[in-house]
Design a protein around this motif. Structure first.
Motif, PDB file in Angstrom:
ATOM      1  N   PHE A  79       0.845  -1.124   0.057  1.00  0.00           N
ATOM      2  CA  PHE A  79      -0.017   0.157  -0.062  1.00  0.00           C
ATOM      3  C   PHE A  79       0.896   1.097   0.010  1.00  0.00           C
ATOM      4  CE2 PHE A  79       0.799  -0.808   4.504  1.00  0.00           C
ATOM      5  CZ  PHE A  79       0.874   0.533   5.115  1.00  0.00           C
ATOM      6  N   LEU A  80       0.350   2.419  -0.516  1.00  0.00           N
ATOM      7  CA  LEU A  80       1.001   3.633  -0.622  1.00  0.00           C
ATOM      8  C   LEU A  80       0.608   4.590   0.599  1.00  0.00           C
ATOM      9  CD1 LEU A  80       0.778   4.291  -4.303  1.00  0.00           C
ATOM     10  CD2 LEU A  80       2.683   3.133  -3.292  1.00  0.00           C
ATOM     11  N   VAL A  81       1.459   5.389   1.151  1.00  0.00           N
ATOM     12  CA  VAL A  81       1.419   6.463   2.288  1.00  0.00           C
ATOM     13  C   VAL A  81       1.773   7.758   1.346  1.00  0.00           C
ATOM     14  CG1 VAL A  81       1.648   7.312   4.410  1.00  0.00           C
ATOM     15  CG2 VAL A  81       1.501   4.856   4.020  1.00  0.00           C
ATOM     16  N   PHE A  82       0.976   8.613   1.169  1.00  0.00           N
ATOM     17  CA  PHE A  82       1.207  10.045   0.672  1.00  0.00           C
ATOM     18  C   PHE A  82       1.394  11.116   1.857  1.00  0.00           C
ATOM     19  CE2 PHE A  82      -0.450   8.046  -2.716  1.00  0.00           C
ATOM     20  CZ  PHE A  82      -0.036   8.572  -3.877  1.00  0.00           C
ATOM     21  N   TYR A  83       2.661  11.809   1.796  1.00  0.00           N
ATOM     22  CA  TYR A  83       2.870  12.887   2.867  1.00  0.00           C
ATOM     23  C   TYR A  83       3.247  14.294   2.103  1.00  0.00           C
ATOM     24  CZ  TYR A  83       4.742   8.805   5.547  1.00  0.00           C
ATOM     25  OH  TYR A  83       4.704   7.682   6.260  1.00  0.00           O
ATOM     26  N   ARG A  84       2.400  15.229   2.740  1.00  0.00           N
ATOM     27  CA  ARG A  84       2.630  16.482   2.264  1.00  0.00           C
ATOM     28  C   ARG A  84       3.698  17.290   3.224  1.00  0.00           C
ATOM     29  NH1 ARG A  84      -1.803  18.672   4.507  1.00  0.00           N
ATOM     30  NH2 ARG A  84      -0.850  19.503   6.014  1.00  0.00           N
ATOM     31  N   SER A  85       4.637  17.830   2.394  1.00  0.00           N
ATOM     32  CA  SER A  85       5.669  18.441   3.052  1.00  0.00           C
ATOM     33  C   SER A  85       5.028  19.896   3.881  1.00  0.00           C
ATOM     34  CB  SER A  85       6.987  18.913   2.213  1.00  0.00           C
ATOM     35  OG  SER A  85       6.374  19.666   1.029  1.00  0.00           O
ATOM     36  N   ASN A  86       5.494  20.051   4.860  1.00  0.00           N
ATOM     37  CA  ASN A  86       5.165  21.362   5.834  1.00  0.00           C
ATOM     38  C   ASN A  86       6.163  22.389   5.816  1.00  0.00           C
ATOM     39  OD1 ASN A  86       2.745  20.053   6.894  1.00  0.00           O
ATOM     40  ND2 ASN A  86       4.218  18.936   8.273  1.00  0.00           N
ATOM     41  N   GLU A  87       5.773  23.593   5.823  1.00  0.00           N
ATOM     42  CA  GLU A  87       6.828  24.810   5.859  1.00  0.00           C
ATOM     43  C   GLU A  87       7.953  24.472   6.441  1.00  0.00           C
ATOM     44  OE1 GLU A  87       4.038  27.933   6.811  1.00  0.00           O
ATOM     45  OE2 GLU A  87       3.715  28.500   4.551  1.00  0.00           O
ATOM     46  N   ASP A  88       7.847  23.863   7.803  1.00  0.00           N
ATOM     47  CA  ASP A  88       9.053  23.720   8.513  1.00  0.00           C
ATOM     48  C   ASP A  88      10.009  22.330   8.202  1.00  0.00           C
ATOM     49  OD1 ASP A  88       7.386  21.664   9.240  1.00  0.00           O
ATOM     50  OD2 ASP A  88       7.429  21.984  11.471  1.00  0.00           O
ATOM     51  N   GLY A  89       9.645  21.861   7.112  1.00  0.00           N
ATOM     52  CA  GLY A  89      10.505  20.800   6.368  1.00  0.00           C
ATOM     53  C   GLY A  89       9.895  19.373   7.053  1.00  0.00           C
ATOM     54  N   THR A  90       8.941  19.404   7.997  1.00  0.00           N
ATOM     55  CA  THR A  90       8.443  18.187   8.429  1.00  0.00           C
ATOM     56  C   THR A  90       7.353  17.541   7.344  1.00  0.00           C
ATOM     57  OG1 THR A  90       6.714  19.072   9.698  1.00  0.00           O
ATOM     58  CG2 THR A  90       8.909  18.760  10.582  1.00  0.00           C
ATOM     59  N   PHE A  91       6.951  16.311   7.498  1.00  0.00           N
ATOM     60  CA  PHE A  91       5.780  15.789   6.553  1.00  0.00           C
ATOM     61  C   PHE A  91       4.767  15.503   7.491  1.00  0.00           C
ATOM     62  CE2 PHE A  91       9.731  15.671   4.320  1.00  0.00           C
ATOM     63  CZ  PHE A  91       9.242  15.711   2.717  1.00  0.00           C
ATOM     64  N   THR A  92       3.632  15.535   6.760  1.00  0.00           N
ATOM     65  CA  THR A  92       2.232  15.062   7.240  1.00  0.00           C
ATOM     66  C   THR A  92       1.339  14.030   6.335  1.00  0.00           C
ATOM     67  OG1 THR A  92       1.776  17.230   8.488  1.00  0.00           O
ATOM     68  CG2 THR A  92       0.093  15.903   8.247  1.00  0.00           C
ATOM     69  N   PRO A 110      -8.454   3.760  -8.218  1.00  0.00           N
ATOM     70  CA  PRO A 110      -8.369   5.459  -8.211  1.00  0.00           C
ATOM     71  C   PRO A 110      -8.893   6.066  -6.994  1.00  0.00           C
ATOM     72  CG  PRO A 110      -9.368   4.591 -10.243  1.00  0.00           C
ATOM     73  CD  PRO A 110      -9.325   3.303  -9.302  1.00  0.00           C
ATOM     74  N   PHE A 111      -8.221   7.217  -6.407  1.00  0.00           N
ATOM     75  CA  PHE A 111      -8.834   7.981  -5.317  1.00  0.00           C
ATOM     76  C   PHE A 111      -8.730   9.391  -5.745  1.00  0.00           C
ATOM     77  CE2 PHE A 111      -4.111   7.897  -4.938  1.00  0.00           C
ATOM     78  CZ  PHE A 111      -3.633   8.982  -4.468  1.00  0.00           C
ATOM     79  N   THR A 112      -9.378  10.104  -4.784  1.00  0.00           N
ATOM     80  CA  THR A 112      -9.509  11.530  -5.079  1.00  0.00           C
ATOM     81  C   THR A 112      -8.945  12.435  -3.771  1.00  0.00           C
ATOM     82  OG1 THR A 112     -11.530  11.356  -6.541  1.00  0.00           O
ATOM     83  CG2 THR A 112     -11.188  13.542  -5.466  1.00  0.00           C
ATOM     84  N   ILE A 113      -8.318  13.354  -4.056  1.00  0.00           N
ATOM     85  CA  ILE A 113      -7.760  14.159  -2.931  1.00  0.00           C
ATOM     86  C   ILE A 113      -7.773  15.621  -3.182  1.00  0.00           C
ATOM     87  CG2 ILE A 113      -5.310  13.846  -3.630  1.00  0.00           C
ATOM     88  CD1 ILE A 113      -4.487  13.837  -0.597  1.00  0.00           C
ATOM     89  N   PRO A 114      -8.093  16.613  -2.205  1.00  0.00           N
ATOM     90  CA  PRO A 114      -8.028  18.103  -2.689  1.00  0.00           C
ATOM     91  C   PRO A 114      -6.260  18.429  -2.870  1.00  0.00           C
ATOM     92  CG  PRO A 114      -9.435  17.611  -0.712  1.00  0.00           C
ATOM     93  CD  PRO A 114      -8.871  16.400  -1.007  1.00  0.00           C
ATOM     94  N   VAL A 115      -6.287  19.452  -3.860  1.00  0.00           N
ATOM     95  CA  VAL A 115      -4.862  19.850  -3.962  1.00  0.00           C
ATOM     96  C   VAL A 115      -4.404  20.555  -2.710  1.00  0.00           C
ATOM     97  CG1 VAL A 115      -3.529  21.423  -5.381  1.00  0.00           C
ATOM     98  CG2 VAL A 115      -5.200  20.001  -6.556  1.00  0.00           C
ATOM     99  N   ARG A 116      -5.337  20.962  -1.961  1.00  0.00           N
ATOM    100  CA  ARG A 116      -4.984  21.780  -0.622  1.00  0.00           C
ATOM    101  C   ARG A 116      -4.431  20.678   0.274  1.00  0.00           C
ATOM    102  NH1 ARG A 116      -9.189  25.901   1.500  1.00  0.00           N
ATOM    103  NH2 ARG A 116     -10.434  24.136   1.476  1.00  0.00           N
ATOM    104  N   ALA A 117      -4.999  19.535   0.258  1.00  0.00           N
ATOM    105  CA  ALA A 117      -4.351  18.449   1.360  1.00  0.00           C
ATOM    106  C   ALA A 117      -2.894  17.912   0.766  1.00  0.00           C
ATOM    107  CB  ALA A 117      -5.519  17.468   1.469  1.00  0.00           C
ATOM    108  N   LEU A 118      -2.930  17.776  -0.523  1.00  0.00           N
ATOM    109  CA  LEU A 118      -2.083  17.259  -1.139  1.00  0.00           C
ATOM    110  C   LEU A 118      -0.394  18.151  -1.010  1.00  0.00           C
ATOM    111  CD1 LEU A 118      -0.828  14.740  -2.687  1.00  0.00           C
ATOM    112  CD2 LEU A 118      -1.243  15.792  -4.915  1.00  0.00           C
ATOM    113  N   CYS A 119      -0.812  19.511  -1.386  1.00  0.00           N
ATOM    114  CA  CYS A 119       0.411  20.393  -1.388  1.00  0.00           C
ATOM    115  C   CYS A 119       0.164  21.800  -1.014  1.00  0.00           C
ATOM    116  CB  CYS A 119       1.151  20.492  -2.796  1.00  0.00           C
ATOM    117  SG  CYS A 119       0.027  21.030  -4.078  1.00  0.00           S
ATOM    118  N   ASN A 120      -1.120  22.102  -0.629  1.00  0.00           N
ATOM    119  CA  ASN A 120      -1.802  23.160  -0.274  1.00  0.00           C
ATOM    120  C   ASN A 120      -1.636  24.478  -1.341  1.00  0.00           C
ATOM    121  OD1 ASN A 120      -2.921  25.127   1.745  1.00  0.00           O
ATOM    122  ND2 ASN A 120      -1.261  25.762   2.299  1.00  0.00           N
TER     123      ASN A 120
END
Length: 424
Positions: A79-92, A110-120
């Motif tokens: 399975f895959l886990v997607f992480y968005r990088s934060n402004e302080d260099g950490t990942f969520t 297929p899956f759907t995700i808001p662009v804001r959640a993926l990379c703001n």
């Protein structure tokens, strides 16, 4: 809220003002958890970042090829886990795919995700993707990882994009093999220096291919209203005997000369907000759970104004007037059935599904739903219709059952439920 949320163990709590988080250094605030006597509950880390105005949502599908074998018996369960990088260099973590069992060449749904959640909304912000082998005990085996960005992913709309999956914590140094020109395979290479030193022939731990990537805009409630969508507000009030005799001060239907009843207060609190979005201010209003004249039959969708052909009332004041009149003419009875009035509004909503009409049903009740299965079926049936359901609970009864009702959706065209309890 899903029922399982209410069955978890309490670990602790922290109270903090929004301003404290935003005003903290780098928008990062750490607080100790409290609430369990005699026990250290750990800490919680809060990160603040202003959301962009990006309204796009992405639908993508990925597959993998020749992943490392991790299971002693069988292959892997990737399975895959997607992480968005934060402004302080950490990942969520922002998304997890489903597990595909016993294969080294999985194809995920297929899956759907808001662009804001993926990379703001920052198209060049790093998106890290880990590949894991699922284990029943939760100790999932790490297969590998790679990094990309929204901009790089979006280029796959006209080509296949293949990512090489490397093992280990060092995902940051990668090179691009080939160019991202149309028709070429674009491969960010992620390697584990430690493993590369041990195995001179190590290339990668498999590849992940982006099969499809599409973008569409997510419209807001305001967008629909400004675009001409008409909001239609309908009210349904509980007239079951559990509310108590309206003439008694203990009744939830009791109105003193100085104060409205609990039902009237709830109706005004919600209705006066919603009515501003309804252009004609004509609101169909129904009662349920009472014996109605002249034959005394139990009804779960009788018009409060006693006009079957036109149950609409003029404004919230008109609904209140008809509600008080019905209290004087019907006999409170039971049971508490929601399905009939939901089906009534759903039938009206089904007549126009082009986005020009949207229906909101407000149900005010004092207790547990009697026809829970039928109510759930009614909501599921209406899930493709442009309508929302707001359930407001009045009185001291428990409303946990209402929390389990199904509800989904992002806007007109998706039925949703919203439960509100605790009205006086």
């Amino acid at each position: 809220m899903p029922h399982w949320v209410w069955q978890k163990d309490f670990l602790g709590q922290a109270f903090v003002a929004l301003g404290e988080v935003i005003g903290s250094q780098r928008g990062r605030l750490e607080r100790a958890l409290t609430g369990v006597p005699g026990k250290r509950c750990g800490t919680i880390l809060l990160l603040a970042e202003e959301l962009s105005n990006c309204r796009d949502i992405v639908t993508m599908q990925l597959c993998a090829n020749k992943l490392d074998k991790k299971d002693f018996f069988g292959k892997s369960d990737p399975f895959l886990v997607f992480y968005r990088s934060n402004e302080d260099g950490t990942f969520t973590i922002c998304h997890k795919t489903e597990v595909v069992k016993n294969t080294l060449n999985p194809v995920w749904q297929p899956f759907t995700i808001p662009v804001r959640a993926l990379c703001n909304g920052d198209y060049d912000r790093t998106v890290k993707i880990d590949v894991y082998d699922w284990d029943r005990d939760g100790s999932h085996d790490f297969i590998g990882e790679f990094a990309t960005s929204y901009r790089e992913l979006s280029r796959a709309q006209s080509q296949f994009t293949v990512y090489e999956v490397g093992q280990g914590p060092q995902w940051g140094s990668f090179g691009v093999v080939g160019s991202p020109a149309a028709g070429s395979a674009w491969c960010p290479q992620v390697l584990n220096p430690r493993k590369k030193c041990k195995k001179k022939k190590y290339v990668n731990s498999g590849t992940v291919t982006l099969l499809s990537f599409s973008v569409e805009s997510e419209f807001t409630f305001v967008d629909y209203i400004r675009g001409g969508t008409q909001l239609n507000f309908t009210v349904a009030i509980d007239f079951t005997a559990s509310n108590g005799l309206p003439s008694q001060p203990t009744s939830l239907h009791y109105a003193s000369p100085y104060q409205l009843s609990a039902y009237a207060l709830a109706l005004k609190a919600v209705g006066e907000i919603i009515q501003d979005y309804d252009s004609d201010k004509l609101f169909p209003a129904y009662g349920f759970g009472a014996k109605v004249p002249p034959d005394g039959k139990i009804s779960h969708q009788f018009p409060l104004n006693n006009n079957v052909d036109n149950p609409s009332c003029a404004g919230i004041e008109g609904v209140l007037e008809s509600y008080l009149q019905s209290l004087r003419t019907v006999q409170l009875y039971g049971p508490t059935n929601f399905a009939p009035v939901i089906n009534q509004v759903a039938g009206t909503a089904a007549q126009v599904t082009d986005g020009s009409q949207y229906h909101v049903l407000l149900i005010i009740t004092d207790g547990v739903i009697s026809d829970m299965m039928q109510t759930k079926e009614a909501i599921v049936t209406a899930s493709a219709l442009p309508m929302s359901i707001i359930i407001v609970g009045v009185g001291p009864a428990e409303f946990d059952g209402e929390r389990d009702g199904p509800g989904t959706g992002r806007g007109p065209g998706d039925a949703r439920t919203q439960g509100l309890s605790g009205a006086p």
